[in-house]
Design a protein around this motif. Structure first.
Motif, PDB file in Angstrom:
ATOM      1  N   GLY A  10       0.915  -1.436  -0.019  1.00  0.00           N
ATOM      2  CA  GLY A  10      -0.115  -0.112  -0.135  1.00  0.00           C
ATOM      3  C   GLY A  10       0.733   1.250  -0.230  1.00  0.00           C
ATOM      4  O   GLY A  10       1.972   1.217  -0.302  1.00  0.00           O
ATOM      5  N   TRP A  11       0.241   2.331   0.366  1.00  0.00           N
ATOM      6  CA  TRP A  11       0.959   3.676   0.386  1.00  0.00           C
ATOM      7  C   TRP A  11       1.217   4.045   1.748  1.00  0.00           C
ATOM      8  O   TRP A  11       0.151   3.627   2.721  1.00  0.00           O
ATOM      9  CB  TRP A  11      -0.020   4.797  -0.357  1.00  0.00           C
ATOM     10  CG  TRP A  11       0.736   6.057  -0.014  1.00  0.00           C
ATOM     11  CD1 TRP A  11       1.670   6.639  -0.815  1.00  0.00           C
ATOM     12  CD2 TRP A  11       0.218   7.102   0.876  1.00  0.00           C
ATOM     13  NE1 TRP A  11       1.805   7.916  -0.432  1.00  0.00           N
ATOM     14  CE2 TRP A  11       1.232   8.244   0.713  1.00  0.00           C
ATOM     15  CE3 TRP A  11      -0.698   6.919   1.951  1.00  0.00           C
ATOM     16  CZ2 TRP A  11       0.975   9.299   1.367  1.00  0.00           C
ATOM     17  CZ3 TRP A  11      -0.926   8.095   2.759  1.00  0.00           C
ATOM     18  CH2 TRP A  11       0.160   9.115   2.467  1.00  0.00           C
ATOM     19  N   GLN A  13       3.386   7.082   4.507  1.00  0.00           N
ATOM     20  CA  GLN A  13       4.684   8.015   4.536  1.00  0.00           C
ATOM     21  C   GLN A  13       5.774   7.439   5.108  1.00  0.00           C
ATOM     22  O   GLN A  13       5.722   6.585   5.616  1.00  0.00           O
ATOM     23  CB  GLN A  13       3.831   9.170   5.321  1.00  0.00           C
ATOM     24  CG  GLN A  13       2.719   9.856   4.692  1.00  0.00           C
ATOM     25  CD  GLN A  13       2.242  11.037   5.741  1.00  0.00           C
ATOM     26  OE1 GLN A  13       2.420  11.070   7.043  1.00  0.00           O
ATOM     27  NE2 GLN A  13       1.459  11.852   5.302  1.00  0.00           N
ATOM     28  N   THR A  90      10.313   2.088  -2.173  1.00  0.00           N
ATOM     29  CA  THR A  90       9.245   2.001  -2.994  1.00  0.00           C
ATOM     30  C   THR A  90       9.432   0.864  -4.131  1.00  0.00           C
ATOM     31  O   THR A  90      10.560   1.162  -4.776  1.00  0.00           O
ATOM     32  CB  THR A  90       8.867   3.453  -3.668  1.00  0.00           C
ATOM     33  OG1 THR A  90       8.529   4.241  -2.487  1.00  0.00           O
ATOM     34  CG2 THR A  90       7.758   3.209  -4.720  1.00  0.00           C
ATOM     35  N   GLN A 109       2.292  -4.219  -4.395  1.00  0.00           N
ATOM     36  CA  GLN A 109       3.091  -2.604  -4.492  1.00  0.00           C
ATOM     37  C   GLN A 109       3.092  -2.044  -3.197  1.00  0.00           C
ATOM     38  O   GLN A 109       2.254  -1.900  -2.457  1.00  0.00           O
ATOM     39  CB  GLN A 109       2.193  -1.671  -5.387  1.00  0.00           C
ATOM     40  CG  GLN A 109       2.819  -0.370  -5.611  1.00  0.00           C
ATOM     41  CD  GLN A 109       4.017  -0.294  -6.263  1.00  0.00           C
ATOM     42  OE1 GLN A 109       4.114  -0.767  -7.555  1.00  0.00           O
ATOM     43  NE2 GLN A 109       5.149   0.436  -5.897  1.00  0.00           N
ATOM     44  N   THR A 111       4.357   1.546  -1.737  1.00  0.00           N
ATOM     45  CA  THR A 111       4.635   3.320  -2.223  1.00  0.00           C
ATOM     46  C   THR A 111       5.117   3.836  -0.847  1.00  0.00           C
ATOM     47  O   THR A 111       4.092   3.914   0.017  1.00  0.00           O
ATOM     48  CB  THR A 111       3.941   3.799  -3.048  1.00  0.00           C
ATOM     49  OG1 THR A 111       3.572   2.861  -4.157  1.00  0.00           O
ATOM     50  CG2 THR A 111       3.959   5.270  -3.426  1.00  0.00           C
ATOM     51  N   VAL A 112       6.209   4.450  -0.859  1.00  0.00           N
ATOM     52  CA  VAL A 112       6.578   5.423   0.268  1.00  0.00           C
ATOM     53  C   VAL A 112       6.821   6.696  -0.248  1.00  0.00           C
ATOM     54  O   VAL A 112       7.647   6.853  -0.942  1.00  0.00           O
ATOM     55  CB  VAL A 112       7.712   4.644   1.179  1.00  0.00           C
ATOM     56  CG1 VAL A 112       8.007   5.629   2.300  1.00  0.00           C
ATOM     57  CG2 VAL A 112       7.644   3.229   1.393  1.00  0.00           C
ATOM     58  N   SER A 113       5.910   7.645   0.174  1.00  0.00           N
ATOM     59  CA  SER A 113       6.007   8.973  -0.265  1.00  0.00           C
ATOM     60  C   SER A 113       5.173   9.832   0.659  1.00  0.00           C
ATOM     61  O   SER A 113       4.301   9.300   1.446  1.00  0.00           O
ATOM     62  CB  SER A 113       5.425   9.239  -1.594  1.00  0.00           C
ATOM     63  OG  SER A 113       4.270   9.213  -1.690  1.00  0.00           O
TER      64      SER A 113
END
Length: 114
Positions: A10-11, A13, A90, A109, A111-113
Motif C-alpha cells: 500500500g501507500w 508516508q 518503493t 506494490q 509506495t513510500v511518499s
C-alpha cells in the motif's frame, strides 16, 4: 502447482510501517527456504531478506535493522515487517521459495511518499 500470493502492500508516508504476507498453499511450504525480493521502476529485482526452514534470517544492507522476515509453517505463510520506511523502499515486493521452484507471483506494490 504451488504459486505464492503476496499481499499487504500500500501507500505509506516516510517513517511508516507495513506488514507484507506471502501465502503458499501446500504442505511442502515448510521444507523450503524463502525469500522476499523487490523491484523498483527501471531497476533489477533484488533480494531483500531470506529465511531458512529453521528460521535463520539474512538481510540486504539497505533494510537491515528496519525489516524483519518471519514465517509460520503451520499457516504456509511468510511475513515481512517493514518499519521506518523510506522513499527508496518503493517497489513491487515478491516472495519466492529458494530455489525458486514455484515461479513468481503477482507481487504487492509498496509506495513510500509524502
Amino acid at each position: 502447482q504451488v504459486q505464492p500470493v503476496e499481499s499487504g502492500g500500500g501507500w505509506v508516508q516516510p517513517g511508516g510501517s507495513l506488514r507484507l504476507s506471502c501465502a503458499a498453499s501446500g504442505s511442502i511450504f515448510s521444507i523450503y527456504a524463502m525469500g522476499w525480493y523487490r523491484q523498483a521502476p527501471g531497476k533489477q529485482r533484488e533480494l531483500v531478506a531470506t529465511i531458512t526452514n529453521g528460521g535463520s534470517q539474512t538481510y540486504a544492507n539497505a533494510v537491515k535493522g528496519r525489516f524483519t522476515i518471519s514465517r509460520d509453517n503451520a499457516k504456509n505463510t511468510m511475513y515481512l515487517q517493514m518499519n521506518s520506511l523510506k522513499p527508496e523502499d518503493t517497489a513491487v515486493y515478491y516472495c519466492s521459495a529458494i530455489p525458486n521452484v514455484w515461479g513468481w507471483g503477482q507481487g504487492t506494490q509498496v509506495t513510500v511518499s509524502s
